[in-house]
Design a protein around this motif. Structure first.
Motif, PDB file in Angstrom:
ATOM      1  N   GLY A  87       6.531  41.920  46.536  1.00 21.04           N
ATOM      2  CA  GLY A  87       5.243  42.552  46.846  1.00 21.04           C
ATOM      3  C   GLY A  87       5.400  44.061  46.785  1.00 21.04           C
ATOM      4  O   GLY A  87       5.212  44.750  47.786  1.00 21.04           O
ATOM      5  N   ALA A  89       3.984  46.555  44.780  1.00 22.85           N
ATOM      6  CA  ALA A  89       2.972  47.525  44.343  1.00 22.85           C
ATOM      7  C   ALA A  89       2.471  48.364  45.524  1.00 22.85           C
ATOM      8  O   ALA A  89       2.331  47.829  46.623  1.00 22.85           O
ATOM      9  CB  ALA A  89       1.780  46.791  43.708  1.00 22.85           C
ATOM     10  N   PRO A  90       2.223  49.635  45.354  1.00 24.73           N
ATOM     11  CA  PRO A  90       2.303  50.418  44.106  1.00 24.73           C
ATOM     12  C   PRO A  90       3.705  50.962  43.798  1.00 24.73           C
ATOM     13  O   PRO A  90       3.873  51.634  42.783  1.00 24.73           O
ATOM     14  CB  PRO A  90       1.328  51.572  44.368  1.00 24.73           C
ATOM     15  CG  PRO A  90       1.405  51.791  45.843  1.00 24.73           C
ATOM     16  CD  PRO A  90       1.632  50.422  46.445  1.00 24.73           C
ATOM     17  N   GLY A  91       4.687  50.711  44.651  1.00 24.97           N
ATOM     18  CA  GLY A  91       6.054  51.099  44.282  1.00 24.97           C
ATOM     19  C   GLY A  91       6.770  52.031  45.254  1.00 24.97           C
ATOM     20  O   GLY A  91       7.858  52.509  44.952  1.00 24.97           O
ATOM     21  N   GLY A  92       6.181  52.264  46.413  1.00 26.34           N
ATOM     22  CA  GLY A  92       6.804  53.172  47.398  1.00 26.34           C
ATOM     23  C   GLY A  92       8.199  52.718  47.819  1.00 26.34           C
ATOM     24  O   GLY A  92       9.145  53.507  47.844  1.00 26.34           O
ATOM     25  N   TRP A  93       8.349  51.445  48.141  1.00 25.44           N
ATOM     26  CA  TRP A  93       9.657  50.932  48.592  1.00 25.44           C
ATOM     27  C   TRP A  93      10.665  50.947  47.439  1.00 25.44           C
ATOM     28  O   TRP A  93      11.855  51.174  47.662  1.00 25.44           O
ATOM     29  CB  TRP A  93       9.512  49.512  49.164  1.00 25.44           C
ATOM     30  CG  TRP A  93       8.917  49.484  50.554  1.00 25.44           C
ATOM     31  CD1 TRP A  93       8.125  50.432  51.125  1.00 25.44           C
ATOM     32  CD2 TRP A  93       9.095  48.462  51.545  1.00 25.44           C
ATOM     33  NE1 TRP A  93       7.794  50.066  52.405  1.00 25.44           N
ATOM     34  CE2 TRP A  93       8.366  48.852  52.680  1.00 25.44           C
ATOM     35  CE3 TRP A  93       9.765  47.240  51.576  1.00 25.44           C
ATOM     36  CZ2 TRP A  93       8.311  48.084  53.847  1.00 25.44           C
ATOM     37  CZ3 TRP A  93       9.716  46.462  52.730  1.00 25.44           C
ATOM     38  CH2 TRP A  93       8.994  46.890  53.853  1.00 25.44           C
ATOM     39  N   ASP A 109       5.218  41.903  41.839  1.00 29.81           N
ATOM     40  CA  ASP A 109       3.917  41.970  42.526  1.00 29.81           C
ATOM     41  C   ASP A 109       2.866  41.304  41.644  1.00 29.81           C
ATOM     42  O   ASP A 109       2.976  41.277  40.419  1.00 29.81           O
ATOM     43  CB  ASP A 109       3.502  43.416  42.811  1.00 29.81           C
ATOM     44  CG  ASP A 109       2.498  43.502  43.951  1.00 29.81           C
ATOM     45  OD1 ASP A 109       2.875  43.954  45.048  1.00 29.81           O
ATOM     46  OD2 ASP A 109       1.328  43.071  43.768  1.00 29.81           O
ATOM     47  N   ASP A 125       3.972  36.225  40.502  1.00 29.00           N
ATOM     48  CA  ASP A 125       3.781  35.649  41.828  1.00 29.00           C
ATOM     49  C   ASP A 125       5.131  35.182  42.381  1.00 29.00           C
ATOM     50  O   ASP A 125       5.864  34.473  41.681  1.00 29.00           O
ATOM     51  CB  ASP A 125       2.829  34.441  41.679  1.00 29.00           C
ATOM     52  CG  ASP A 125       2.364  33.896  43.010  1.00 29.00           C
ATOM     53  OD1 ASP A 125       3.074  34.099  44.024  1.00 29.00           O
ATOM     54  OD2 ASP A 125       1.303  33.254  43.027  1.00 29.00           O
ATOM     55  N   VAL A 126       5.429  35.551  43.603  1.00 28.41           N
ATOM     56  CA  VAL A 126       6.687  35.134  44.235  1.00 28.41           C
ATOM     57  C   VAL A 126       6.760  33.602  44.306  1.00 28.41           C
ATOM     58  O   VAL A 126       7.835  33.021  44.346  1.00 28.41           O
ATOM     59  CB  VAL A 126       6.815  35.767  45.641  1.00 28.41           C
ATOM     60  CG1 VAL A 126       8.016  35.232  46.382  1.00 28.41           C
ATOM     61  CG2 VAL A 126       6.909  37.274  45.529  1.00 28.41           C
ATOM     62  N   ASP A 149       7.287  43.398  51.709  1.00 37.48           N
ATOM     63  CA  ASP A 149       6.154  44.043  52.383  1.00 37.48           C
ATOM     64  C   ASP A 149       4.884  43.297  51.967  1.00 37.48           C
ATOM     65  O   ASP A 149       3.790  43.851  52.021  1.00 37.48           O
ATOM     66  CB  ASP A 149       6.107  45.512  51.946  1.00 37.48           C
ATOM     67  CG  ASP A 149       5.203  46.367  52.817  1.00 37.48           C
ATOM     68  OD1 ASP A 149       4.897  45.950  53.953  1.00 37.48           O
ATOM     69  OD2 ASP A 149       4.787  47.451  52.373  1.00 37.48           O
ATOM     70  N   ALA A 151       1.600  41.300  51.532  1.00 37.69           N
ATOM     71  CA  ALA A 151       0.426  41.099  52.382  1.00 37.69           C
ATOM     72  C   ALA A 151      -0.656  40.481  51.512  1.00 37.69           C
ATOM     73  O   ALA A 151      -0.811  40.864  50.344  1.00 37.69           O
ATOM     74  CB  ALA A 151      -0.049  42.431  52.935  1.00 37.69           C
TER      75      ALA A 151
HETATM   76  C1  LIG Z   1       1.352  46.421  51.361  1.00 34.74           C
HETATM   77  S1  LIG Z   1       1.520  46.117  49.643  1.00 34.74           S
HETATM   78  C2  LIG Z   1       3.180  46.601  49.344  1.00 34.74           C
HETATM   79  C3  LIG Z   1       3.410  48.093  49.382  1.00 34.74           C
HETATM   80  C4  LIG Z   1       4.795  48.456  48.883  1.00 34.74           C
HETATM   81  N1  LIG Z   1       5.817  48.104  49.860  1.00 34.74           N
HETATM   82  C5  LIG Z   1       4.944  49.927  48.587  1.00 34.74           C
HETATM   83  O1  LIG Z   1       5.701  50.606  49.245  1.00 34.74           O
HETATM   84  O2  LIG Z   1       4.308  50.409  47.644  1.00 34.74           O
HETATM   85  C6  LIG Z   1       1.586  44.374  49.611  1.00 34.74           C
HETATM   86  C7  LIG Z   1       1.658  43.777  48.210  1.00 34.74           C
HETATM   87  O3  LIG Z   1       2.008  42.394  48.291  1.00 34.74           O
HETATM   88  C8  LIG Z   1       1.542  41.811  47.092  1.00 34.74           C
HETATM   89  N2  LIG Z   1       1.565  40.342  47.151  1.00 34.74           N
HETATM   90  C9  LIG Z   1       0.878  39.530  47.980  1.00 34.74           C
HETATM   91  N3  LIG Z   1       1.121  38.243  47.696  1.00 34.74           N
HETATM   92  C10 LIG Z   1       2.022  38.228  46.676  1.00 34.74           C
HETATM   93  C11 LIG Z   1       2.672  37.185  45.935  1.00 34.74           C
HETATM   94  N4  LIG Z   1       2.430  35.888  46.198  1.00 34.74           N
HETATM   95  N5  LIG Z   1       3.526  37.525  44.961  1.00 34.74           N
HETATM   96  C12 LIG Z   1       3.745  38.835  44.670  1.00 34.74           C
HETATM   97  N6  LIG Z   1       3.161  39.864  45.337  1.00 34.74           N
HETATM   98  C13 LIG Z   1       2.309  39.565  46.310  1.00 34.74           C
HETATM   99  C14 LIG Z   1       0.132  42.393  46.967  1.00 34.74           C
HETATM  100  O4  LIG Z   1      -0.334  42.282  45.645  1.00 34.74           O
HETATM  101  C15 LIG Z   1       0.361  43.838  47.436  1.00 34.74           C
HETATM  102  O5  LIG Z   1       0.469  44.711  46.332  1.00 34.74           O
END
Ligand SMILES: C[S@@+](CC[C@H](N)C(=O)[O-])C[C@H]1O[C@@H](n2cnc3c(N)ncnc32)[C@H](O)[C@@H]1O
Length: 234
Positions: A87, A89-93, A109, A125-126, A149, A151
């Motif tokens: 998860g 996006a947008p790529g901070g971690w 993501d 998708d995970v 991360d 959500a």
């Molecule tokens: C809070 S954001 C993550 C922010 C990220 N840690 C950063 O620093 O940029 C949560 C992300 O989880 C992704 N997400 C939710 N369910 C997912 C899944 N089943 N597979 C992949 N990504 C998923 C969402 O698309 C969303 O972009």
């Protein structure tokens, strides 16, 4: 009420039947609530020092500071590691992991992510083994650290949102247990007072230590908290 809403609004003496009128009222209230919450979100973003800091320091998301603060307390990120970010996006971690000297960083993501130098990113998708396999192609061995991360988009229906979040955490734990290198670590966003009983049991069975951290960058009003598990038994 906006001009558009006024135009559509027939009022109690309008020419619609009562069920049509009720539907219109509901739409108007829903729209109003949505624009109210968007307004609040914009105001909060403008006042948020982490948003400004992220912009100044070149991080794509304020979430980057949550990982930095978690790392300060828990010591997760090390030079030369292989890191997975679920998860992302947008790529901070991803940016933080690369900046901390990880040797290999991969992320996945549902949403597209702008490239991050030093990271292998997959849109997928995970839950989908093919997408996960594509992501893992970016690693030359088992990961030392699995971050999540993830959500789900909220529906506004508390129970549904809770179940969706729990499912994501369970997915992340299952991934970590299936892929981590012995001695590895896991960090995942969880909600509502911490990991559920099942998740905690699974983590305690597979890791030497498990704890929760609420980093200062995580908004006080948010139910978000992070579970950290270290020393994967392998
Ligand atoms: C809070 S954001 C993550 C922010 C990220 N840690 C950063 O620093 O940029 C949560 C992300 O989880 C992704 N997400 C939710 N369910 C997912 C899944 N089943 N597979 C992949 N990504 C998923 C969402 O698309 C969303 O972009």
């Amino acid at each position: 009420m906006s001009d558009e809403e006024k135009r559509r609004w027939k009022g109690p003496t309008g020419n619609k039947g009562s069920s049509g009128r009720q539907m219109d009222e509901r739409k108007v209230f829903a729209h109003r609530a949505k624009s109210e919450s968007s307004k609040k979100w914009i105001e909060r973003q403008l006042q948020d020092p982490y948003v400004r800091k992220a912009k100044d320091e070149g991080f794509r998301a304020r979430a980057a500071y949550k990982l930095l603060e978690i790392d300060e307390k828990a010591g997760l990120l090390r030079r030369g590691q292989r890191v997975v970010d679920l998860g992302c996006a947008p790529g901070g971690w991803l940016q933080v992991a690369v900046a901390k000297g990880a040797a290999e960083v991969v992320g996945i993501d549902l949403l597209p992510v702008e490239p991050v130098a030093g990271a292998h990113i997959v849109q997928g998708d995970v839950n989908d083994p093919d997408d996960v396999a594509r992501m893992l192609k970016g690693l030359t061995g088992k990961p030392d650290l699995v971050l999540s991360d993830m959500a789900a988009n909220t529906t506004g229906h508390k129970q549904t949102d809770h179940l969706r979040t729990v499912a994501l955490v369970e997915m992340a734990v299952a991934f970590a247990v299936a892929h981590l290198a012995p001695g590895g670590a896991f960090c995942s966003k969880v909600f509502q007072g911490g990991a559920t009983k099942d998740v905690l049991e699974m983590l305690k069975a597979n890791f030497k230590s498990v704890k929760h951290i609420k980093p200062p960058a995580s908004r006080a009003g948010s139910p978000e908290i992070f579970v950290i598990a270290k020393g994967f038994k392998g």
